[in-house]
Structures are given as C-alpha cells and as structure tokens.
Design a protein around this motif. Structure first.
Motif, mmCIF file in Angstrom:
data_model
loop_
_atom_site.group_PDB
_atom_site.id
_atom_site.type_symbol
_atom_site.label_atom_id
_atom_site.label_comp_id
_atom_site.label_asym_id
_atom_site.label_seq_id
_atom_site.Cartn_x
_atom_site.Cartn_y
_atom_site.Cartn_z
ATOM 1 N N GLY A 39 9.519 4.121 -0.729
ATOM 2 C CA GLY A 39 9.000 3.250 -1.778
ATOM 3 C C GLY A 39 7.738 2.494 -1.414
ATOM 4 N N ASP A 40 7.223 2.686 -0.215
ATOM 5 C CA ASP A 40 6.019 1.973 0.229
ATOM 6 C C ASP A 40 4.789 2.825 -0.103
ATOM 7 O OD1 ASP A 40 3.943 0.699 1.559
ATOM 8 O OD2 ASP A 40 5.165 0.191 3.307
ATOM 9 N N LYS A 41 4.109 2.482 -1.194
ATOM 10 C CA LYS A 41 2.954 3.256 -1.646
ATOM 11 C C LYS A 41 1.795 3.174 -0.645
ATOM 12 C CE LYS A 41 4.499 4.923 -5.524
ATOM 13 N NZ LYS A 41 4.648 6.400 -5.684
ATOM 14 N N ALA A 42 1.608 1.999 -0.034
ATOM 15 C CA ALA A 42 0.509 1.844 0.922
ATOM 16 C C ALA A 42 0.710 2.764 2.121
ATOM 17 C CB ALA A 42 0.418 0.389 1.386
ATOM 18 N N ALA A 43 1.972 2.851 2.601
ATOM 19 C CA ALA A 43 2.269 3.743 3.726
ATOM 20 C C ALA A 43 2.060 5.196 3.336
ATOM 21 C CB ALA A 43 3.706 3.525 4.197
ATOM 22 N N GLU A 44 2.427 5.550 2.104
ATOM 23 C CA GLU A 44 2.250 6.929 1.638
ATOM 24 C C GLU A 44 0.774 7.302 1.599
ATOM 25 O OE1 GLU A 44 3.028 9.517 -2.411
ATOM 26 O OE2 GLU A 44 4.571 8.078 -1.780
ATOM 27 N N GLU A 45 -0.072 6.354 1.151
ATOM 28 C CA GLU A 45 -1.504 6.626 1.101
ATOM 29 C C GLU A 45 -2.073 6.806 2.505
ATOM 30 O OE1 GLU A 45 -3.523 7.359 -1.466
ATOM 31 O OE2 GLU A 45 -1.604 7.392 -2.537
#
Length: 386
Positions: A39-45
C-alpha cells in the motif's frame, strides 16, 4: 518533473562495475519491494525507478548512450505507465534473470522470481529491433515526432497472444502445478538442501497448450507491421541511439516485447556542414566585394540571415552568428553558425581588366601586410571601378 540520475538512484558511482550495479540494485529493490511495503505508493515508485535505472545501466550500449547524452539518449515512447516503458509485470518478469529463479520467490514467499501475486508471467521475451532513422538539419535542431512503420513480430489477434486455439486449450502444468518451477530436496553432510529449477515440461510458463492457434501455430505472435510514434529530442547527432522500450518484436505466448533501438543518421545539407554543435557555411565573395564591403545573405538552419562584410575583409576570416547552431541534447547549451569567407579570384580577364590590375599590382597596398595608409588604396579602387 526532471528525472533523477540513474547512478544516484542505485547509489553507485559512474565508474561502478556491472557487479556493483547489480548488487546495489538488488539492495534497493529489496528495500522498496511492494511485498515489503504493501500500500505504500512512494515505495512502489522508488521500486519502479530503480528497475528503470538498472535496465539502462546493466546494458552496455544503453549505459554508454546515457553517459554521453543523459536521459535523452535512452528515452522514447515506451509502453506502460512507467516513464521508462516498463510496467510492474515487466519488472517482476525480469527478476529471475537478474537474481536467479529462487531469490525473490523464497524471500517474499511468492511462486518464483518471475511471479507477481502468485501469477506467472508466461512466454518468452521478444528480441530487440534496430532501425535507422534519417533526419534533416531542421528536424535535428528543433526536435521532431516521427510515425514510423516497422515490420516485426506482433501479438496474434486471433488468440490474443496466448498461442492457444481457445481458453480450454490452456491447462495448468501437471509437473509444476502452475508455478513454473520444480523444487528438489537433497540430503548432504550439511543437512537437507533445497534447489529450485525451471520446470522442464512448461519451460517455466506454468501452463501447457493442448491445441495450438491456427493463425500463429502456437507462438502467440505473427509477422506484421506496426506504426510506432517516436519523439526525437532536439540536438541528436549522427550515430546516436535512442531506445524505445517495449516496441521491438512481440514475445512468444504473451511474453514481454523487446525494445526498438533507433540509430540516428544525419541527412546532408546542400549548403551547411555540421561541426559538433556549430554549423559551418562557406561564403564566396568577389575581390571587389572584399575591398569595398557588402551586406550578404547566408542560409541558416531555420531560414536565411543577413551578415555585414566590412571593407578590407581578408580571405579566411570567420564571422560568428551567435546561437544559430544546434542545441545540446542534455543541457541548455547552443552552438553558433560560423561563416568562412572565401575570396573568389577571377580566372578569365579582358585585356583592359588585366592592364588595370597590373598597374595596381605595383602599389604597396597590394603587397602582404599593407601599411596603415589604406585610404589611398580604396580611393584608387573606386576611381578604377566607377
């Protein structure tokens, strides 16, 4: 927003070896892996960003282009939401090749290095394509968007790229149970050791086809043609390569496509020549024009420009038109246009013209390094030609 430097993303220096780049990518990929950061969008990016950086820096040709031209040297209209043309499925499908089949599967509890959410990425990756693209000086100076028809392997529309005659023809592999891998436990003096290898029955795809598509004969692709839109940045040079991710040959049975590599060629200009960022033009003027001075019109990349040639200009003189050259690909720098003056010497003279020139040839003003009294010379010339 400007892209971050690829070396900075992976935390390595520009002189880093291939092993150092691979090791650093592994560290960053594990740190920001979606399974570790749900759920961590920043980590996914950051995970995607690291994959893009590794895709370029792990390839010798792409890395060389990046080192020379920056992001513009490896950019293009790729596929997927990721700026570099890779989506999450593309990234996960490469893990097995980069780290070994069992690294991410055993670490994160998934179904193997090429899985995501328990779903295998099927098929074999398509090969890269290399094409040449010829550009004129105006296109190079301003940048251009090109629509190019490329003959290549494309996904089969009949079977949707699966290679199967119908959905019922695709069955879960009975050997690996759909994981694409087989695990073997052996006993050693150190204890039990588990090894993971690609399933020999389905070649790691997790499924088998009982009836092949009649159009593609089970490959999931057919030879055809596709129109590819390519954005060419301003300032590219002869021999430069641009990489368009995901626009090469389609992969077999749903495998990710290869890349399209564009080799830039420059179309020769009929009047101008390129020297780095500068443009060179040879202006030929007559002897009398050099003596009295003229206002000349010269061609440039984007039209024509007027230039003043002062009286007494010598052959070999270079005039500079600031900012009339090519822009640099990876900076705000821009070249100039250099106008080389060449004085044309008449070859066929009348007897009257020859007599006048022979008379003038005795003047000290016609000798090399004339004295400071140029006024008498110009007055004599005006008398003879008026």
């Amino acid at each position: 927003m400007a892209k971050r430097d690829y070396y900075e993303i992976l935390g390595v220096s520009k002189g880093a070896s291939a092993d150092e780049i691979k090791k650093s990518y592994r560290k960053v990929a594990m740190q920001f892996h979606p399974d570790r950061n749900p759920g961590d969008k920043a980590a996914e990016e950051k995970f995607k960003e690291a994959a893009e950086a590794y895709e370029i820096l792990s390839d010798t040709d792409k890395r060389a282009q990046y080192d020379r031209f920056g992001h513009a040297g490896v950019s293009g209209n790729g596929r997927g939401p990721h700026p570099g043309g890779m989506n999450m499925d593309d990234i996960f499908s490469q893990f097995g090749d980069i780290f070994g089949e069992d690294v991410f599967g055993s670490f994160f509890g998934g179904g193997g290095g090429r899985s995501r959410g328990g779903q295998r990425t099927r098929g074999t990756r398509g090969s890269n394509l290399r094409i040449k693209l010829k550009l004129n000086y105006e296109e190079i100076a301003k940048g251009v968007t090109k629509n190019i028809k490329v003959k290549k392997y494309v996904h089969c529309n009949t079977c949707g790229g699966s290679g199967a005659k119908d959905k019922g023809s695709v069955q879960t592999c009975s050997t690996c149970g759909g994981s694409g891998q087989v695990r073997k436990v052996t006993s050693t003096f150190l204890g039990q050791m588990q090894t993971v290898t690609t399933c020999p029955t389905c070649n790691g795809e997790g499924s088998t086809i009982t009836a092949k598509c009649n159009s593609c004969h089970g490959e999931g692709r057919v030879y055809g043609e596709e129109t590819v839109t390519i954005d060419i940045p301003a300032g590219v040079q002869e021999g430069m390569q641009l990489n368009v991710s995901g626009r090469g040959n389609a992969g077999e049975r749903g495998g990710m496509p290869g890349d399209l590599i564009i080799l830039i060629e420059e179309e020769q200009h009929k009047e101008l020549q390129r020297e780095g960022l500068n443009v060179v033009y040879d202006l030929h003027i007559s002897f009398t024009d050099a003596v009295f001075g003229i206002q000349a019109e010269v061609p440039t990349i984007d039209g024509r420009a007027k230039i003043k040639i002062p009286a007494g200009t010598q052959s070999g003189k270079i005039f500079r038109l600031k900012g009339k050259g090519f822009p640099a690909v990876n900076s705000y720098e821009k070249g100039d246009q250099l106008v080389h003056i060449n004085i044309w010497t008449p070859q066929n003279l009348t007897s009257e013209e020859r007599a006048m020139l022979e008379k003038l040839s005795h003047s000290t003003n016609f000798k090399p390094n004339p004295d400071k009294n140029q006024k008498n010379f110009f007055d004599k010339m005006r008398e003879m030609f008026n």
